[in-house]
Design a protein around this motif. Structure first.
Motif, PDB file in Angstrom:
ATOM      1  N   PHE A  34       0.698  -1.327   0.011  1.00  0.00           N
ATOM      2  CA  PHE A  34       0.013   0.185   0.152  1.00  0.00           C
ATOM      3  C   PHE A  34       0.907   1.260  -0.077  1.00  0.00           C
ATOM      4  CE2 PHE A  34      -2.847  -3.188   1.550  1.00  0.00           C
ATOM      5  CZ  PHE A  34      -4.076  -2.609   1.141  1.00  0.00           C
ATOM      6  N   ILE A  35       1.867   1.244   0.917  1.00  0.00           N
ATOM      7  CA  ILE A  35       2.634   2.504   0.890  1.00  0.00           C
ATOM      8  C   ILE A  35       4.405   2.206   0.875  1.00  0.00           C
ATOM      9  CG2 ILE A  35       3.466   4.473   2.579  1.00  0.00           C
ATOM     10  CD1 ILE A  35       0.369   4.377   3.506  1.00  0.00           C
ATOM     11  N   ARG A  75       2.146   6.019  -2.714  1.00  0.00           N
ATOM     12  CA  ARG A  75       0.917   5.175  -2.178  1.00  0.00           C
ATOM     13  C   ARG A  75       0.289   4.766  -3.279  1.00  0.00           C
ATOM     14  NH1 ARG A  75      -4.027   8.301   0.589  1.00  0.00           N
ATOM     15  NH2 ARG A  75      -5.482   6.661   0.984  1.00  0.00           N
ATOM     16  N   PHE A  76      -0.162   3.666  -3.112  1.00  0.00           N
ATOM     17  CA  PHE A  76      -0.558   2.594  -3.988  1.00  0.00           C
ATOM     18  C   PHE A  76      -2.189   2.311  -3.914  1.00  0.00           C
ATOM     19  CE2 PHE A  76       3.916   1.728  -3.561  1.00  0.00           C
ATOM     20  CZ  PHE A  76       4.395   2.407  -4.906  1.00  0.00           C
ATOM     21  N   PHE A  82       2.239  -8.520  -4.810  1.00  0.00           N
ATOM     22  CA  PHE A  82       3.631  -9.237  -4.809  1.00  0.00           C
ATOM     23  C   PHE A  82       3.272 -10.803  -4.902  1.00  0.00           C
ATOM     24  CE2 PHE A  82       4.813  -4.985  -4.227  1.00  0.00           C
ATOM     25  CZ  PHE A  82       6.007  -4.901  -4.792  1.00  0.00           C
ATOM     26  N   SER A  83       3.626 -11.206  -5.856  1.00  0.00           N
ATOM     27  CA  SER A  83       3.048 -12.926  -5.870  1.00  0.00           C
ATOM     28  C   SER A  83       4.114 -13.855  -4.889  1.00  0.00           C
ATOM     29  CB  SER A  83       2.916 -13.683  -7.168  1.00  0.00           C
ATOM     30  OG  SER A  83       4.114 -13.482  -7.852  1.00  0.00           O
ATOM     31  N   LYS A  84       5.250 -13.479  -4.956  1.00  0.00           N
ATOM     32  CA  LYS A  84       6.362 -14.479  -4.334  1.00  0.00           C
ATOM     33  C   LYS A  84       6.811 -13.457  -2.850  1.00  0.00           C
ATOM     34  CE  LYS A  84       7.740 -15.622  -8.983  1.00  0.00           C
ATOM     35  NZ  LYS A  84       9.036 -15.211  -9.750  1.00  0.00           N
ATOM     36  N   GLY A  85       6.370 -12.583  -2.380  1.00  0.00           N
ATOM     37  CA  GLY A  85       6.672 -12.160  -1.277  1.00  0.00           C
ATOM     38  C   GLY A  85       7.281 -10.937  -1.467  1.00  0.00           C
ATOM     39  N   ILE A  86       7.771  -9.941  -0.488  1.00  0.00           N
ATOM     40  CA  ILE A  86       8.617  -8.796  -0.715  1.00  0.00           C
ATOM     41  C   ILE A  86       9.736  -8.268  -0.462  1.00  0.00           C
ATOM     42  CG2 ILE A  86       7.064  -7.458   1.118  1.00  0.00           C
ATOM     43  CD1 ILE A  86       7.036  -5.094  -0.954  1.00  0.00           C
ATOM     44  N   VAL A  94      20.710   5.433   2.813  1.00  0.00           N
ATOM     45  CA  VAL A  94      19.402   5.322   3.357  1.00  0.00           C
ATOM     46  C   VAL A  94      19.229   5.301   4.880  1.00  0.00           C
ATOM     47  CG1 VAL A  94      17.540   3.743   3.509  1.00  0.00           C
ATOM     48  CG2 VAL A  94      18.700   4.299   1.307  1.00  0.00           C
ATOM     49  N   THR A  95      18.538   6.168   5.364  1.00  0.00           N
ATOM     50  CA  THR A  95      18.102   6.352   6.803  1.00  0.00           C
ATOM     51  C   THR A  95      17.228   5.313   7.225  1.00  0.00           C
ATOM     52  OG1 THR A  95      18.700   8.339   6.750  1.00  0.00           O
ATOM     53  CG2 THR A  95      17.516   7.492   8.683  1.00  0.00           C
ATOM     54  N   SER A  96      16.221   4.931   6.530  1.00  0.00           N
ATOM     55  CA  SER A  96      15.200   4.062   6.875  1.00  0.00           C
ATOM     56  C   SER A  96      14.208   3.860   5.420  1.00  0.00           C
ATOM     57  CB  SER A  96      14.254   4.272   7.769  1.00  0.00           C
ATOM     58  OG  SER A  96      13.437   5.346   7.794  1.00  0.00           O
ATOM     59  N   VAL A  97      13.762   2.692   5.280  1.00  0.00           N
ATOM     60  CA  VAL A  97      12.721   2.438   4.152  1.00  0.00           C
ATOM     61  C   VAL A  97      11.339   1.903   5.049  1.00  0.00           C
ATOM     62  CG1 VAL A  97      11.635   0.883   2.482  1.00  0.00           C
ATOM     63  CG2 VAL A  97      14.057   1.863   2.353  1.00  0.00           C
ATOM     64  N   LEU A  98      10.241   2.492   4.883  1.00  0.00           N
ATOM     65  CA  LEU A  98       9.013   2.144   5.653  1.00  0.00           C
ATOM     66  C   LEU A  98       8.024   1.699   4.428  1.00  0.00           C
ATOM     67  CD1 LEU A  98       7.402   3.014   8.404  1.00  0.00           C
ATOM     68  CD2 LEU A  98       5.928   3.923   6.631  1.00  0.00           C
ATOM     69  N   VAL A  99       7.550   0.333   4.940  1.00  0.00           N
ATOM     70  CA  VAL A  99       6.353  -0.192   4.067  1.00  0.00           C
ATOM     71  C   VAL A  99       5.239  -0.795   4.824  1.00  0.00           C
ATOM     72  CG1 VAL A  99       8.179  -1.124   2.171  1.00  0.00           C
ATOM     73  CG2 VAL A  99       7.513  -2.614   3.995  1.00  0.00           C
ATOM     74  N   GLN A 100       4.030  -0.529   4.000  1.00  0.00           N
ATOM     75  CA  GLN A 100       2.785  -1.114   4.634  1.00  0.00           C
ATOM     76  C   GLN A 100       2.174  -1.982   3.736  1.00  0.00           C
ATOM     77  OE1 GLN A 100      -0.675   1.424   4.711  1.00  0.00           O
ATOM     78  NE2 GLN A 100      -1.068   0.721   6.825  1.00  0.00           N
ATOM     79  N   ILE A 101       2.257  -3.259   4.235  1.00  0.00           N
ATOM     80  CA  ILE A 101       1.648  -4.403   3.426  1.00  0.00           C
ATOM     81  C   ILE A 101       0.394  -5.129   4.065  1.00  0.00           C
ATOM     82  CG2 ILE A 101       3.999  -4.743   2.357  1.00  0.00           C
ATOM     83  CD1 ILE A 101       3.560  -7.408   4.274  1.00  0.00           C
TER      84      ILE A 101
END
Length: 105
Positions: A34-35, A75-76, A82-86, A94-101
């Protein structure tokens, strides 16, 4: 209401937020993104690669980048599947990467 509706979790209960600072497998099973956001250090621009799979050799879906000392996000809607995972491959500065799944299985 059907009996199985009583035991089914609401969709938001399957949402997961992860913050990573190094290359990391976020989820090893099918999921929807999602994000995604990236925060860059002051040393220079930052980049990360979002992949469909379990490691750095998995299919590249998109790049995420931000100028020095800033952040960028995507934002999607609808979410990306993602059929095989992420897997998030973290590059320099990079300080950080944030994802919402949302976990699909």
């Amino acid at each position: 209401m059907k009996d199985d509706d009583k035991t089914r979790k609401p969709p938001w209960e399957k949402l997961v937020i992860r913050r990573v600072m190094q290359s990391t497998l976020i989820w090893a099973k099918p999921c929807s993104l999602f994000i995604a956001s990236i925060t860059a250090a002051s040393a220079g621009p930052a980049a990360a690669v979002i992949r469909n799979g379990n490691n750095e050799d998995a299919d590249k879906i998109f790049d995420l980048a931000a100028p020095a000392s800033s952040m960028a996000h995507g934002r999607f809607q609808p979410p990306l599947f993602f059929s095989k995972g992420i897997f998030v491959e973290v590059g320099a500065n990079v300080t950080s990467v944030l994802v919402q799944i949302r976990q699909e299985n």
